[in-house]
Design an enzyme around this catalytic site. Structure first.
Site, PDB file in Angstrom:
ATOM      1  N   ARG A  44       0.917  -1.118  -0.008  1.00 56.45           N
ATOM      2  CA  ARG A  44      -0.141   0.101   0.033  1.00 56.45           C
ATOM      3  C   ARG A  44       0.803   1.084  -0.005  1.00 56.45           C
ATOM      4  O   ARG A  44       0.455   2.242  -0.596  1.00 56.45           O
ATOM      5  CB  ARG A  44      -1.006  -0.138   1.266  1.00 56.45           C
ATOM      6  CG  ARG A  44      -1.965  -1.125   1.026  1.00 56.45           C
ATOM      7  CD  ARG A  44      -3.188  -0.906   2.017  1.00 56.45           C
ATOM      8  NE  ARG A  44      -4.060  -1.921   1.853  1.00 56.45           N
ATOM      9  CZ  ARG A  44      -5.273  -2.325   2.458  1.00 56.45           C
ATOM     10  NH1 ARG A  44      -5.512  -1.266   3.247  1.00 56.45           N
ATOM     11  NH2 ARG A  44      -6.046  -3.214   2.222  1.00 56.45           N
ATOM     12  N   ASP A 155     -15.989   7.430   9.329  1.00 56.77           N
ATOM     13  CA  ASP A 155     -14.876   6.546   9.228  1.00 56.77           C
ATOM     14  C   ASP A 155     -13.692   7.387   9.230  1.00 56.77           C
ATOM     15  O   ASP A 155     -13.905   8.750   9.322  1.00 56.77           O
ATOM     16  CB  ASP A 155     -14.841   5.857   7.762  1.00 56.77           C
ATOM     17  CG  ASP A 155     -14.068   4.811   7.714  1.00 56.77           C
ATOM     18  OD1 ASP A 155     -14.446   3.716   7.885  1.00 56.77           O
ATOM     19  OD2 ASP A 155     -12.724   5.169   7.201  1.00 56.77           O
TER      20      ASP A 155
END
Length: 282
Positions: A44, A155
């Site tokens: 990532r 979130d």
């Protein structure tokens, strides 16, 4: 593993660099990255290293330490966002059978109904919850949506909230939606699923780090926090569950992920009533 050991790939990742990334991630988000997450970190963050034109993890870690924006983007990239509509459907079945009737009655009396999807990712969970709350009859559900009903979806990562607000998903995700809800609330156009405006009306989105102070003051009738505590250490989990307890009405419900459990001092405040379903004691 020694401090000089490195991951294979385009950019070697030393044990020291990995440990520094793990410390910063834990301090900012509570997420624990053990050595089993090494490949995830590499895959990532290598994308960000390429994008920034850096030579490897060394200069990238230095940037993470000195640049708050780079650090935030790295931690957002490390946030796992795998989800789907009606994931762990037994929770929605329980909500429909045991929670929804009381909430509908309260809404019809003019009372507030408040639900919280606390790790909402790209919106699949709160949309599933909204469909379950409004029911499978479009006219009745649309009328219910005009009452004082709100589902808060939060979130850590802003990019997933952008997806959630749009309410559009790949068409193949239709298979995860029970037919009765799909017919009532989902339209398929140009290879996409689009969520009905009534669902969007009762949803609100906010970026929120669960470790930070929470702006919400009122109580919730149900809180969903599923498959996020698996990334936290035990003290962080215990504190988070205590905080959830303070925002739950007596008799209301906490839904957590399939491999999670209530721990710590808040254990005395909850009663297990189903598979990873807890009721707040009165």
């Amino acid at each position: 593993m020694t401090a000089t050991a490195a991951s294979p790939g385009e950019y070697p990742l030393s044990a020291q660099e990995f440990a520094t990334i793990a410390r910063m991630t834990h301090a900012h988000s509570g997420i624990t990255l053990n050595d089993s997450k090494r490949q995830l970190v590499y895959s990532r963050l290598a994308k960000q290293i390429r994008k920034l034109g850096l030579s490897g993890f060394g200069p990238f870690v230095q940037l993470m330490q000195s640049d708050a924006d780079i650090r935030r983007e790295a931690i957002f990239a490390l946030t796992t966002n795998h989800t789907k509509l009606f994931r762990e459907n037994h929770h929605f079945e329980h909500f429909e059978a045991h929670v929804r009737p009381g909430l509908i009655a309260a809404a019809e009396r003019g009372q507030k109904v408040r639900l919280w999807s606390s790790a909402s990712s790209s919106g699949e969970e709160p949309y599933s919850l909204a469909m379950t709350l409004l029911g499978d009859e479009r006219t009745a559900g649309a009328r219910l949506a005009t009452r004082d009903i709100a589902i808060l979806a939060t979130d850590l990562a802003p990019h997933v909230l952008t997806v959630a607000k749009a309410g559009r998903y790949p068409a193949d995700m239709a298979r995860d939606i029970p037919d009765r809800y799909r017919r009532a609330w989902v339209r398929e156009t140009a290879g996409e699923l689009e969520m009905a405006p009534e669902l969007k009306r009762i949803l609100s989105y906010r970026q929120l780090n669960l470790l930070d102070p929470w702006p919400m003051k009122g109580k919730f009738d149900a809180i969903f926090c599923r498959n996020v505590m698996i990334y936290f250490d035990e003290p962080t989990k215990a504190r988070l569950i205590e905080r959830f307890a303070t925002l739950l009405e007596p008799g209301s419900f906490l839904y957590i992920g399939h491999s999670e459990r209530v721990i710590g001092p808040a254990t005395a405040l909850f009663e297990l009533v189903g598979n990873t379903i807890y009721r707040r004691r009165g």
